[in-house]
Write a protein that holds these residues in place. Structure first.
Motif, short mmCIF file in Angstrom:
data_model
loop_
_atom_site.label_atom_id
_atom_site.label_comp_id
_atom_site.label_asym_id
_atom_site.label_seq_id
_atom_site.Cartn_x
_atom_site.Cartn_y
_atom_site.Cartn_z
N THR A 47 -5.89 7.97 -3.65
CA THR A 47 -5.74 6.59 -4.11
C THR A 47 -5.69 6.68 -5.63
O THR A 47 -6.58 7.27 -6.24
N TRP B 237 0.83 -1.22 0.00
CA TRP B 237 0.00 0.00 0.00
C TRP B 237 0.86 1.26 0.00
O TRP B 237 0.54 2.25 -0.66
N LEU C 235 -14.68 6.73 -1.88
CA LEU C 235 -14.33 6.01 -3.12
C LEU C 235 -15.19 6.60 -4.24
O LEU C 235 -16.39 6.84 -4.05
N HIS D 113 -18.09 -2.72 -5.82
CA HIS D 113 -17.52 -2.48 -7.16
C HIS D 113 -16.98 -3.76 -7.77
O HIS D 113 -16.38 -4.59 -7.10
N LYS E 278 -7.29 5.67 5.85
CA LYS E 278 -6.64 6.80 5.15
C LYS E 278 -6.57 7.94 6.15
O LYS E 278 -7.58 8.56 6.49
O1 LIG Z 1 -9.92 2.84 0.06
C1 LIG Z 1 -9.37 3.25 -0.94
O2 LIG Z 1 -9.03 4.43 -1.08
C2 LIG Z 1 -9.07 2.30 -2.08
C3 LIG Z 1 -9.76 1.00 -1.95
C4 LIG Z 1 -9.83 0.24 -3.22
O3 LIG Z 1 -9.30 0.63 -4.23
C5 LIG Z 1 -10.54 -1.02 -3.23
O4 LIG Z 1 -11.05 -1.47 -2.18
O5 LIG Z 1 -10.63 -1.62 -4.33
#
Ligand SMILES: O=C(O)CCC(=O)C(=O)O
Length: 331
Positions: A174, A27, A207, A259, A167
């Motif tokens: 991100t 990360w 997000l 997603h 975060k």
């Molecule tokens: O929490 C985020 O900023 C990114 C998380 C992410 O990209 C995900 O869970 O696919």
């Protein structure tokens, strides 16, 4: 992201070697690929968290087993756009109970100022569920897993991993990405349930999702670079040129987004004085296999599937079927 694993590219674009550090180091590397301009000089005060009585563990377990009714329109929206945000998946009490537990775990791992501390970092913990009965209820939740199976239109889903993401105030963006290369699975039937552990106003970096789902094709030719911000900027520029729509909206308490692994997403910096804490759990269609050649973009994936090698069925003891729920054994 173009798949560069088959050709030995320049040192900057060849991701074919496996990741050889831990997932926190992954990360730290990954958020370093984001394009962040300007300094944050003033942090916005996050609103006080709602004053609700926290439910007992058994109440949370019962709540997270209750079905959530998806409409045909919800499913159609997800399939067109590759994401959906659903309100009321968790009660406010379940969210704040989750937050208290995640803050506790993060502070054990990283120190005492995880929630409001100005370390500017993106902190992560995975695989918390095997040792925590309460978190197991959130991660293996039949309510969440059934939503995932219905959105994907598959008979059963397994857990890929849980992912606690914090975060911190001041942490950067991100980078734009999709998850297709993050999960070394040979299927596109993969969905992440991104469950905030507090409301997320715009200033905290919710997000944000590009849509419809197939906008990934517009950026398939953008070369992924292992260092620098060219990939993130290349995707952003391409989306801007094509007027791609982006859903960047706050999350209410209890709202969860889902997603697909082909959906392109990003998140802004956290400009508030509170950590944006999220439990992101990924599920995939039962029957999927590990791809033949996982790359460094999959991080330390073997932690999530001990004993499973490339090409094998992705079904270790740490990847239980979360939906449908197995019948209780006969007494
Ligand atoms: O929490 C985020 O900023 C990114 C998380 C992410 O990209 C995900 O869970 O696919």
């Amino acid at each position: 992201m173009r798949d560069r694993s088959a050709t030995a590219g320049t040192p900057d674009t060849d991701v074919s070697r496996p990741w050889d550090k831990d997932n926190q180091a992954w990360w730290d590397w990954y958020v370093g690929l984001a394009d962040n301009t300007g300094e944050i000089t003033e942090f916005e005060a996050a609103a006080a968290l709602p004053d609700v009585t926290l439910p007992a563990d058994a109440e949370v377990v019962a709540e997270l087993a209750e079905p959530y009714e998806l409409s045909a329109a919800d499913i159609a929206f997800f399939r067109t756009n590759g994401f959906i945000k659903l309100k009321g998946v968790f009660s406010p009490g379940a969210v704040l109970k989750l937050r208290a537990e995640l803050v506790r775990l993060l502070e054990v791992e990283f120190g005492t100022d995880v929630d409001t501390g100005a370390q500017d970092r993106f902190l992560s913990l995975e695989m918390v569920w095997p040792d925590h009965p309460l978190l197991r209820a959130y991660v293996l939740s039949p309510r969440v897993a059934k939503i995932c199976a219905e959105l994907l239109g598959v008979g059963g889903v397994r857990l890929y991993h849980d992912n606690v993401l914090a975060k911190q105030p001041g942490c950067g963006r991100t980078p734009w990405h999709f998850d297709d290369h993050h999960f070394p699975l040979d299927t596109h039937d993969v969905v992440t349930a991104w469950a905030p552990a507090q409301p997320i106003p715009l200033a905290m970096g919710p997000l944000a999702f590009a849509h419809p789902i197939d906008v990934w094709k517009l950026v398939d030719g953008v070369d992924f670079e292992k260092s620098g911000t060219n990939y993130d900027r290349g995707v952003a520029d391409t989306f801007r040129r094509h007027d791609v729509a982006v859903d960047e909206t706050p999350f209410d308490i209890g709202e969860v987004s889902f997603h697909h692994n082909l959906n392109f997403h990003t998140a802004a910096r956290n400009r508030t004085d509170r950590s944006r804490i999220v439990l992101a759990n990924t599920y995939y269609a039962d029957g999927a296999r590990i791809v033949d050649a996982p790359t460094m973009v999959s991080g330390d994936w073997q932690k999530f599937m001990p004993g499973v090698g490339p090409g094998e069925l992705a079904a270790s003891s740490l990847n239980p079927v979360c939906w449908p729920v197995a019948d209780a054994p006969d007494e």
